[in-house]
Design an enzyme around this catalytic site. Structure first.
Site, PDB file in Angstrom:
ATOM      1  CB  SER A 141     -15.584   9.254 -10.152  1.00 53.52           C
ATOM      2  OG  SER A 141     -15.126   9.156 -11.424  1.00 53.52           O
ATOM      3  CE1 TYR A 154     -17.791   4.013 -13.236  1.00 56.18           C
ATOM      4  CE2 TYR A 154     -16.730   6.455 -12.989  1.00 56.18           C
ATOM      5  CZ  TYR A 154     -17.102   5.693 -13.100  1.00 56.18           C
ATOM      6  OH  TYR A 154     -15.405   5.242 -12.192  1.00 56.18           O
TER       7      TYR A 154
HETATM    8  P1  NAI Z   1     -10.369  -2.032 -11.430  1.00 60.32           P
HETATM    9  O1  NAI Z   1     -11.230  -2.929 -11.800  1.00 60.32           O
HETATM   10  O2  NAI Z   1      -9.122  -1.701 -11.100  1.00 60.32           O
HETATM   11  O3  NAI Z   1     -10.904  -2.455  -9.584  1.00 60.32           O
HETATM   12  C1  NAI Z   1     -12.258  -2.633  -9.055  1.00 60.32           C
HETATM   13  C2  NAI Z   1     -11.763  -3.314  -8.213  1.00 60.32           C
HETATM   14  O4  NAI Z   1     -13.212  -3.713  -7.872  1.00 60.32           O
HETATM   15  C3  NAI Z   1     -12.059  -4.791  -8.583  1.00 60.32           C
HETATM   16  O5  NAI Z   1     -11.095  -5.871  -7.482  1.00 60.32           O
HETATM   17  C4  NAI Z   1     -12.882  -5.707  -8.994  1.00 60.32           C
HETATM   18  O6  NAI Z   1     -13.002  -7.499  -8.648  1.00 60.32           O
HETATM   19  C5  NAI Z   1     -13.682  -5.209  -7.759  1.00 60.32           C
HETATM   20  N1  NAI Z   1     -15.501  -5.274  -7.461  1.00 60.32           N
HETATM   21  C6  NAI Z   1     -16.213  -4.847  -8.718  1.00 60.32           C
HETATM   22  N2  NAI Z   1     -17.448  -5.614  -8.922  1.00 60.32           N
HETATM   23  C7  NAI Z   1     -17.581  -5.525  -7.356  1.00 60.32           C
HETATM   24  C8  NAI Z   1     -18.061  -6.006  -6.765  1.00 60.32           C
HETATM   25  N3  NAI Z   1     -19.087  -6.448  -7.121  1.00 60.32           N
HETATM   26  N4  NAI Z   1     -18.267  -6.756  -5.217  1.00 60.32           N
HETATM   27  C9  NAI Z   1     -16.594  -7.017  -4.607  1.00 60.32           C
HETATM   28  N5  NAI Z   1     -16.083  -6.207  -5.677  1.00 60.32           N
HETATM   29  C10 NAI Z   1     -16.264  -5.599  -6.489  1.00 60.32           C
HETATM   30  O7  NAI Z   1     -11.277  -0.462 -11.376  1.00 60.32           O
HETATM   31  P2  NAI Z   1     -11.011   1.230  -9.951  1.00 60.32           P
HETATM   32  O8  NAI Z   1     -10.055   1.975 -11.587  1.00 60.32           O
HETATM   33  O9  NAI Z   1      -9.247   0.524  -9.495  1.00 60.32           O
HETATM   34  O10 NAI Z   1     -12.014   1.330  -9.555  1.00 60.32           O
HETATM   35  C11 NAI Z   1     -12.070   1.332  -8.361  1.00 60.32           C
HETATM   36  C12 NAI Z   1     -12.799   2.555  -8.041  1.00 60.32           C
HETATM   37  O11 NAI Z   1     -12.422   3.688  -8.547  1.00 60.32           O
HETATM   38  C13 NAI Z   1     -14.682   2.277  -8.928  1.00 60.32           C
HETATM   39  O12 NAI Z   1     -15.325   2.514  -7.265  1.00 60.32           O
HETATM   40  C14 NAI Z   1     -14.122   3.030  -9.882  1.00 60.32           C
HETATM   41  O13 NAI Z   1     -15.805   3.683 -10.370  1.00 60.32           O
HETATM   42  C15 NAI Z   1     -13.415   4.338  -8.689  1.00 60.32           C
HETATM   43  N6  NAI Z   1     -12.835   4.920 -10.240  1.00 60.32           N
HETATM   44  C16 NAI Z   1     -11.972   4.979 -11.389  1.00 60.32           C
HETATM   45  C17 NAI Z   1     -11.361   5.694 -12.375  1.00 60.32           C
HETATM   46  C18 NAI Z   1     -10.103   4.965 -13.006  1.00 60.32           C
HETATM   47  O14 NAI Z   1      -9.694   6.124 -14.087  1.00 60.32           O
HETATM   48  N7  NAI Z   1      -9.902   4.446 -13.077  1.00 60.32           N
HETATM   49  C19 NAI Z   1     -12.159   7.093 -11.708  1.00 60.32           C
HETATM   50  C20 NAI Z   1     -12.268   7.244 -10.905  1.00 60.32           C
HETATM   51  C21 NAI Z   1     -13.049   6.235 -10.230  1.00 60.32           C
END
Ligand code: NAI
Length: 285
Positions: A141, A154
């Protein structure tokens, strides 16, 4: 390198950023395996991407090590080999450090750091074994470089993920396995709904539950980048084997200030040449 005909295994690929990466890879001709804990979102993602190319889905909780091996087996059964691991699954465990309880730390670190570690331990040997090379992409991130507010847990996980990626890059180059750390700024996604995924065993000793429920009501800002745009960024980063994949130049000033402050913290600038040689050795040069 080229991704066409290669197989990518993407954790947390059923929503948000992971889905954006999946879409970019599928359109570029890669076989994509989406592994995610959300069963309903997996079905939706498969239907969404099926017209674009080869997609398989598998239900996986990235903290489940035996489940990870089974998911990798399923991916290999479908496509033969895994070349690209995208360790992207993550949860937004956010709140004041004074409210953080052990369940908050354990769940946040377990998914955001442990999930990446489990991916590496499970899939790296498989990539090495087929000898065709590959790519490790970790979703860290922007907050690994400039911690955002109320992000102790985080940031701990994301900084660790960045550190791992930097540390393994040199080692894996010898195996023709590239490494990219992806550090996006704010992206439109489902991350505000992370609290829904908090397992029962991490709800008892938590100081963040109320916050998580409030967060779910907050709308996603239209100013945040789209998941498809960052997915394309990641695809370009994989093709170029970029160590760092960044998205938001708005953070550059803060990064410069931070690095300047770190550099300014040496006691003086006199370099001992013998010590410099020894440090070169420690750095693997
Ligand atoms: P999101 O919630 O839309 O997608 C995350 C996905 O990971 C979801 O489909 C969820 O079901 C899955 N997930 C959660 N826990 C899980 C587990 N224990 N096992 C398997 N799958 C699991 O969120 P987003 O934002 O797309 O997040 C993706 C990555 O990007 C994460 O690592 C997040 O920390 C990172 N991130 C997101 C940012 C943002 O602004 N959205 C910024 C920087 C990093």
């Amino acid at each position: 390198g080229d991704v066409s005909g290669r197989t990518a295994f993407i954790t947390g690929g059923a929503n948000g950023i992971g889905l954006g990466i999946a879409r970019a890879l599928v359109r570029a001709g890669a076989n994509v395996v989406i592994a995610d804990i959300r069963e309903d979102a997996l079905a939706q993602a498969k239907a969404d991407l099926a017209a674009d190319g080869q997609v398989e889905t598998v239900q996986l909780d990235v903290t489940d090590r035996a489940g990870f091996a089974r998911a990798a087996d399923a991916a290999e059964a479908r496509f033969g080999k895994i070349h690209i691991l995208v360790g992207n699954a993550g949860v937004g465990v956010m709140g004041p450090v004074l409210d953080a309880r052990f369940d908050d730390w354990d769940w946040g670190m377990g998914v955001n750091l442990g999930g990446v570690i489990n991916g590496l331990v499970t899939i790296l040997p498989r990539i090495k074994a087929h000898g065709e090379g590959g790519q490790i992409v970790t979703t860290s991130s922007q907050s690994a470089l400039i911690p955002i507010g109320y992000s102790a847990i985080y940031t701990a996980a994301k900084a660790a993920v960045l550190g791992i990626s930097e540390a393994i890059r040199g080692e894996l180059a010898a195996e023709n396995i590239g490494v990219s750390a992806f550090m996006p700024g704010p992206v439109q996604s489902n991350i505000a709904h992370s609290g829904e995924l908090r397992p029962a065993e991490y709800r008892e000793d938590s100081g963040y539950r109320q916050r998580e429920e409030e967060l779910e009501k907050r709308p996603v800002s239209p100013l945040w980048m789209s998941a498809d745009e960052v997915g394309e960024r990641v695809l370009a980063g994989i093709r170029a084997n970029d160590l760092y994949i960044l998205t938001h130049p708005e953070f550059a000033g803060g990064m410069r200030t931070r690095f300047d402050a770190i550099l300014a913290s040496f006691p003086d600038e006199t370099i001992n040449q013998d010590r410099a040689k020894e440090i070169g050795f420690l750095l693997g040069n």
